[in-house]
Write a protein that holds these residues in place. Structure first.
Motif, PDB file in Angstrom:
ATOM      1  N   ASP A 253       0.571  -1.315  -0.120  1.00 54.45           N
ATOM      2  CA  ASP A 253      -0.367  -0.039  -0.176  1.00 54.45           C
ATOM      3  C   ASP A 253       1.214   1.635   0.328  1.00 54.45           C
ATOM      4  OD1 ASP A 253      -2.343  -1.649   0.253  1.00 54.45           O
ATOM      5  OD2 ASP A 253      -2.589  -1.640   2.240  1.00 54.45           O
ATOM      6  N   GLU A 254       1.957   1.756   0.455  1.00 59.12           N
ATOM      7  CA  GLU A 254       2.669   2.618   1.324  1.00 59.12           C
ATOM      8  C   GLU A 254       3.375   3.156  -0.266  1.00 59.12           C
ATOM      9  OE1 GLU A 254       4.777   5.320   2.358  1.00 59.12           O
ATOM     10  OE2 GLU A 254       2.404   4.579   3.280  1.00 59.12           O
ATOM     11  N   MET A 255       3.791   1.543  -0.815  1.00 60.15           N
ATOM     12  CA  MET A 255       4.899   1.426  -2.216  1.00 60.15           C
ATOM     13  C   MET A 255       3.495   2.048  -3.585  1.00 60.15           C
ATOM     14  SD  MET A 255       6.350  -1.396  -4.072  1.00 60.15           S
ATOM     15  CE  MET A 255       7.211  -1.925  -3.120  1.00 60.15           C
ATOM     16  N   GLU A 256       2.165   1.285  -3.260  1.00 62.49           N
ATOM     17  CA  GLU A 256       1.258   2.254  -3.873  1.00 62.49           C
ATOM     18  C   GLU A 256       0.871   3.703  -4.155  1.00 62.49           C
ATOM     19  OE1 GLU A 256      -2.708   1.189  -5.065  1.00 62.49           O
ATOM     20  OE2 GLU A 256      -2.114  -0.386  -4.821  1.00 62.49           O
ATOM     21  N   LEU A 257       0.963   3.870  -3.202  1.00 64.52           N
ATOM     22  CA  LEU A 257       0.602   5.900  -2.669  1.00 64.52           C
ATOM     23  C   LEU A 257       1.987   6.106  -2.761  1.00 64.52           C
ATOM     24  CD1 LEU A 257      -1.032   5.057   0.837  1.00 64.52           C
ATOM     25  CD2 LEU A 257      -2.096   6.224  -1.584  1.00 64.52           C
ATOM     26  N   ARG A 258       3.261   5.760  -2.611  1.00 66.75           N
ATOM     27  CA  ARG A 258       4.569   6.535  -3.405  1.00 66.75           C
ATOM     28  C   ARG A 258       4.428   6.738  -4.980  1.00 66.75           C
ATOM     29  NH1 ARG A 258       7.443   4.294   0.401  1.00 66.75           N
ATOM     30  NH2 ARG A 258       8.153   2.510  -1.082  1.00 66.75           N
ATOM     31  N   LEU A 484      -6.024  -1.452   3.245  1.00 66.08           N
ATOM     32  CA  LEU A 484      -5.724  -0.349   4.706  1.00 66.08           C
ATOM     33  C   LEU A 484      -5.783   1.111   4.593  1.00 66.08           C
ATOM     34  CD1 LEU A 484      -4.756  -0.283   7.734  1.00 66.08           C
ATOM     35  CD2 LEU A 484      -2.507  -1.414   7.220  1.00 66.08           C
ATOM     36  N   TRP A 485      -4.262   0.958   3.598  1.00 69.13           N
ATOM     37  CA  TRP A 485      -3.979   2.475   2.746  1.00 69.13           C
ATOM     38  C   TRP A 485      -5.523   4.028   2.876  1.00 69.13           C
ATOM     39  CZ3 TRP A 485      -5.632   5.041  -1.356  1.00 69.13           C
ATOM     40  CH2 TRP A 485      -6.430   3.742  -2.634  1.00 69.13           C
ATOM     41  N   ALA A 486      -6.788   3.016   2.505  1.00 71.77           N
ATOM     42  CA  ALA A 486      -7.812   3.795   2.416  1.00 71.77           C
ATOM     43  C   ALA A 486      -8.920   4.034   2.833  1.00 71.77           C
ATOM     44  CB  ALA A 486      -8.092   3.501   0.928  1.00 71.77           C
ATOM     45  N   ARG A 487      -8.829   2.831   4.660  1.00 69.41           N
ATOM     46  CA  ARG A 487      -9.893   2.580   5.638  1.00 69.41           C
ATOM     47  C   ARG A 487     -10.984   3.456   5.654  1.00 69.41           C
ATOM     48  NH1 ARG A 487      -7.873  -3.067   7.812  1.00 69.41           N
ATOM     49  NH2 ARG A 487      -8.214  -3.444   5.558  1.00 69.41           N
TER      50      ARG A 487
END
Length: 594
Positions: A253-258, A484-487
């Motif tokens: 998720d963190e990689m996708e957000l970056r 999780l990043w969008a929950r």
């Protein structure tokens, strides 16, 4: 241990270990239930506030001389504050964690309850309702998500739905409290509103000892603390598989957000097809829940019962308690069925029953209007003489119905002018007094009729169908379907729409009954529910039996066409691989994805 031969069968030892592993996964430690109970006090407070204002409004209307606008305002400011702070709660959850938000909200609710209980005028009462709304907005966003993140996947639906069961329990207790204090015409409402401070104080103290969500801790790189929390809520030391799965999901998720840049999370959600679909479904569930009029039924249940022809205020309040009890009892049907038949059939079946019940209520009020007592006596020259039936008299806010009660039959009816700000007596004629002689009766907000039983049956059947499905499922499904990043943001957005539509419906109910008629209002709710049913029938997926990390695969396939974004599907499969087992108990390394 060696991996079994892919061409042969597992050894007995391997099978035994695998079954032990499955049983361990499906065990629910007692601490999870304790955590759920203290969390669900927030649901109780949500329900108590919803239910208590229904009975308290009958007393508040007379105590502070509230007109229809002020009645709607007292109800609606809480909902408006909840809508705004549901969005604020999403930001706070990401920044500070789930636990601090719940602790702060319980403290705010305690303060708001004290303000309402000590209110000396309608403005102080309004301020207390706003403070309570802030707390409800924060908890309604946070608690379902907190429970979902702590619960084992095989009981997640039931534990998240427990929060909604506590909402129903709060509504029931509120109506009982309303009934107990309904005879105290002057100060009864103070106890009704102020007693909510007790459970909120209990939640505040209890939550000081509750853990933070392990998934939030992992996103903040507090791995050691997250592992200890996961061990405490699972009741075992070996949580490596689950921890590694959550950790890998967080890293992806963190990689996708970056990769997508540090833009607002909501914007990223809208630009990500699978998450956008989940958001549309989540928000639609909350919108449909409100547009079928549930909180109109709960906020104004006593008023609706009086509208149907129940004369005594205390009787109307106690009958309102009966409807709340039905809502509470049938919520447990949903708790039983949610892991048996799944979220989708429970939601759709519940919605069908609610629509039929709304149609029944509409027919009941329509029969009331057709058989309304006639106006047979002209007592004085006044602007209300133009009306020929009680129903027409009720629609006009400046008029009321004065009649003789002859063995529960209205005779010698007259339509008399009254004050909009003080409708407890007429301005002219025999009902121009708070103490009426003999059989003379004054009705401002109801017409005596032999069809009043239909409204009671309609309210009860509505809650019998609504409580198991459309009550808990929007909250349960929303707590599950976002990565999780969008929950936090997804739950905040869906909750915002819930409260916004709640505000729209509750703020317009009395106005709609005056402009569309009472039966027209319920036909409107039934029509909106039908549109919502068609939409959910086509688009709502089943989420039963899937881990939170597997959920994105449900929304990876486009609504139109056969293609599926490979990245989201592979991510779901990778998580199953990390857990080491598929849901049927076979080793994930040995099976290709279905």
């Amino acid at each position: 241990m060696e991996r079994p031969n892919t061409l042969g069968h597992d050894s007995d030892d391997d099978s035994a270990l695998r079954m032990d592993r499955i049983r361990q996964e499906q065990r629910t430690p007692a601490f999870v239930y304790v955590l759920t109970l203290f969390s669900a006090i927030g649901g109780f407070l949500f329900g108590y506030d919803t239910g208590v204002v229904s009975g308290a409004m009958i007393l508040l209307r007379e105590e502070f001389r509230l007109d229809s606008l002020w009645q709607e305002l007292i109800v609606s400011v809480t909902i408006g504050a909840a809508a705004v702070f549901a969005l604020v709660g999403g930001v706070l959850n990401d920044s500070f964690g789930r636990k601090p938000v719940i602790v702060t909200a319980s403290l705010i609710f305690t303060v708001g309850s004290i303000i309402m209980g000590l209110a000396i005028d309608k403005y102080m009462l309004l301020a207390g309702r706003i403070v309570v709304g802030i707390a409800i907005g924060l908890t309604s966003t946070t608690i379902p998500m907190y429970i979902a993140e702590a619960a084992p996947f095989h009981t997640r639906g039931r534990l998240v739905s427990t929060n909604v069961a506590m909402v129903a329990f709060g509504q029931f207790i509120a109506n009982v409290v309303d009934g107990l204090f309904s005879k105290d015409q002057h100060d009864g409402w103070r106890y009704m509103l102020g007693l909510a401070g007790i459970p909120s104080a209990i939640q505040f103290l209890g939550f000081l000892f509750m853990p933070e969500s392990p998934r939030w801790l992992i996103t903040k790189q507090r791995d050691d603390q997250a592992r200890r929390v996961l061990q405490s809520i699972r009741g075992v030391l070996d949580v490596d598989d689950e921890f590694d799965g959550i950790k890998k999901s967080c890293e992806e998720d963190e990689m996708e957000l970056r990769e997508r840049g540090r833009r607002p999370v909501l914007l990223i959600m809208l630009q990500t097809p699978a998450v956008r679909r989940a958001l549309i479904i989540g928000c639609s569930l909350q919108i449909v829940q409100q547009l079928v009029g549930i909180n109109t039924v709960m906020y104004y249940s006593a008023t609706i019962i009086k509208m149907s022809g129940i004369r005594d205020k205390s009787t109307a309040i106690w009958l309102s308690a009966v409807t709340a009890a039905v809502n509470f009892v049938f919520t447990f049907v949903g708790l039983y069925l949610v892991e048996k038949i799944g979220r989708r059939p429970l939601t759709l079946g519940s919605l069908i029953g609610a629509i039929v019940s709304l149609a029944w209520l509409a027919i009941g009020f329509q029969l009331n209007a057709l058989h309304s007592p006639p106006i047979t006596v002209v007592e004085a020259v006044n602007p209300c003489n133009q009306h020929s039936t009680c129903d027409q008299c009720m629609v006009d806010l400046s008029c009321g119905f004065c009649y003789n009660d002859a063995n529960n039959t209205a005779v010698n009816g007259s339509c008399l002018a009254t004050s909009y700000d003080d409708p407890l007596t007429s301005l002219y004629g025999r009902c121009n007094s708070t103490s009426l002689p003999g059989s003379v009766a004054w009705a401002y907000d109801y017409c005596p009729t032999s069809f009043s039983w239909m409204a009671m049956v309609g309210l009860v059947s509505y809650l019998v169908f609504f409580a198991p499905g459309m009550g808990p499922m929007p909250w349960t499904i929303n707590s599950e379907i976002y990565p999780l990043w969008a929950r936090s943001t997804g739950n905040a957005a869906a909750t915002f729409w819930n409260w916004t539509c709640n505000l729209l419906v509750s703020m317009t109910f009395l106005t709609l009954t005056e402009s569309l008629t009472r039966y027209g209002t319920f036909w409107l709710y039934a029509g909106l529910g039908t549109i919502g049913f068609i939409f959910l029938l086509i688009l709502l997926p089943e989420t039963k039996g899937k881990s939170l990390e597997e959920m994105e695969g449900l929304f990876a396939r486009p609504w139109c066409g056969r293609g599926a974004p490979v990245a989201y599907y592979e991510k779901s499969v990778q998580y199953v691989h990390i857990r080491g087992l598929n849901r049927d108990g076979r080793d994930s390394d040995l099976d290709s994805p279905e």
